[in-house]
Design an enzyme around this catalytic site. Sequence first.
Site, PDB file in Angstrom:
ATOM      1  N   GLU A 113       6.862   9.260  -7.034  1.00 19.92           N
ATOM      2  CA  GLU A 113       5.539   8.947  -7.577  1.00 19.92           C
ATOM      3  C   GLU A 113       4.587  10.073  -7.179  1.00 19.92           C
ATOM      4  O   GLU A 113       4.460  10.400  -5.997  1.00 19.92           O
ATOM      5  CB  GLU A 113       5.038   7.609  -7.051  1.00 19.92           C
ATOM      6  CG  GLU A 113       5.807   6.430  -7.627  1.00 19.92           C
ATOM      7  CD  GLU A 113       5.359   5.090  -7.071  1.00 19.92           C
ATOM      8  OE1 GLU A 113       5.240   4.136  -7.856  1.00 19.92           O
ATOM      9  OE2 GLU A 113       5.129   5.001  -5.849  1.00 19.92           O
TER      10      GLU A 113
ATOM     11  N   SER B  23       3.299   4.999   0.945  1.00 19.26           N
ATOM     12  CA  SER B  23       3.757   4.117  -0.124  1.00 19.26           C
ATOM     13  C   SER B  23       2.656   3.200  -0.633  1.00 19.26           C
ATOM     14  O   SER B  23       2.837   2.538  -1.650  1.00 19.26           O
ATOM     15  CB  SER B  23       4.934   3.264   0.375  1.00 19.26           C
ATOM     16  OG  SER B  23       4.519   2.445   1.459  1.00 19.26           O
TER      17      SER B  23
ATOM     18  N   HIS C 178       5.211  10.243  -3.255  1.00 21.04           N
ATOM     19  CA  HIS C 178       5.936   9.099  -2.689  1.00 21.04           C
ATOM     20  C   HIS C 178       7.404   9.171  -3.078  1.00 21.04           C
ATOM     21  O   HIS C 178       7.786   8.802  -4.185  1.00 21.04           O
ATOM     22  CB  HIS C 178       5.304   7.783  -3.178  1.00 21.04           C
ATOM     23  CG  HIS C 178       5.992   6.568  -2.643  1.00 21.04           C
ATOM     24  ND1 HIS C 178       6.057   5.375  -3.323  1.00 21.04           N
ATOM     25  CD2 HIS C 178       6.678   6.355  -1.478  1.00 21.04           C
ATOM     26  CE1 HIS C 178       6.736   4.493  -2.616  1.00 21.04           C
ATOM     27  NE2 HIS C 178       7.120   5.066  -1.496  1.00 21.04           N
TER      28      HIS C 178
END
Length: 570
Positions: free
Chosen positions: A439, A406, A427
Amino acid sequence: MSAPRETVGVVGLGAVGGALAIRAAAAGHPVLALDPGERAEERLRQLLDVTPEARGRVRLVTGWEELAPAATVLEAVPERRDTKIEVLRALDAACPTGTVLACSAAALSLTDLAAASGRPDRLVGLHLALPTAGLAEIGRTVMTDDSALRQVRGLVEGIGLAQVTVGDRAGLISAALLFGFLNQAVTMYDQRLAGRDDIDAAMRYGCGLPLGPLELLDLIGTDTACDVLDVLAARSGESAFQPARRLRHMALAGLLGRKSGRGFYDYRGADGRTPATEPASPTATTDRAVRIVGIVGTGTMATGIAEVFAKGGITTVLVGRTDERAKSAWEAVATSTARAVRRGKLTEADREAALERLAPTGDLGQLADCDLVIEAIAEDLDVKKRLFRTLGGLCRPGALLATTTSSLPVIECGLASGRPEDVIGLHFFNPAPLMRLVEVIPSLATSPQHADTAKELCRSLGKRPVRCMDRPGFIVNALLFPYLNSAVRLTESHYADTDEIDDVMKRGCGFPLGPFELLDIIGLDISLSIQHVLHDADRHPRTVPAPLLGHLVAAGRAGRKSGAGFRVYG
């Protein structure tokens, strides 16, 4: 028969002034509106078209003296000191001594404005963060008379708004937290760390916001945002409030957002409401179909991702440290999918098919033939790098290797693998089966074809991929955690308590959760770790972890999972 409502005056029919005028009229108040703009009548017609129950109660006036019958007069003019003082002095001269002046200032000093108004004891702050807000911040100074404060509180309650009363501080609660977040989003876009649509989609899908930050700036107005940020920067001395270059240039160029028809988006379409999106970048056709996926890890995130792929029709190998831990992770997926069946989100046949596709094992060697291997282990760079060294030699040439980090650098995982062109960040957000956002983070060395493959794969699984550069926090955490950190600092200062701040950000700004509710859900220990990573990367004073966050973690108050964080849970 109910008593007649007091007359309300409003100076300025912009977004906030118009919203309050219509709310007051709809609640039964006669409203006198003064706006010297050429489009005042058109603006009023638009407002009444949306709220027809306010018809017949709003009257446009042209002179200050016509506002004299109003018990309370709200100034809702731009956030500029000279402009507001001019209006307040004109009202002081035209209105009886008992009239209360309500000031919409978001960042300017209420004390300064009250002293300059001519009636310091009768000036009260009345701020809406957004035109659609369900809560008003009522600001008082050391000079405010209690009767004036009660009158404004009664008016706010009578027009159906919740309220929080605060002292004179730059930005009150909402502007102090909201505008730093919005400004940082513009900086991210200006520096090309992520695209406009990706930034907005990331915050909508990742945080549940009704509007992305750039969409919200179009609603507020880039000129208004610059005015507020300029004052916040001057009063606080924090460079984070200096308006981003793009934001200032847009305001100067007349790209003001919805009110001018163009801002970050174009609103000049047929319906005048739906922003045009950026044209999609051409996607390279790839023959690297993902047929077998390997997931390394047995925690909540690993099992959630494994469930997503298995339900998506892809054969999935779930690798744990031992066969027993892998089997336990498989059982967690079985439990989760059974719950989905009970809720009508999945059929029993689809559940059984998904579980058949999911193979648990304690043998990393089972990943050798996978097309994609996703690492979902501890958020520790050294641990991740050791795994990628193994994966680089174990996995077949051309296989895509992904990290679910993250906030850690994707490039370091890539270099550790010995094949950085094959390594990417994916992510997923927790819980992965429910959250649509992913992501997609290619490093400088990642093959463009791999980045395209990853985005196509996410879409095929029903996810919303957003692409961003390999930087600490990517999009969501890079924008979210400085905001959360600022909220902790605000309560550290004893300006407002956690309940008040949460209430303002939810009911005033439309956030689905207040910052302290969210911190307790994420975990204060995880939040502190991410905040350290962000600060190590930029060394900016704004990202220094708030001391209170560290103190709570040291005391074992990690949030909901430990039974106590900013709040205590039964």
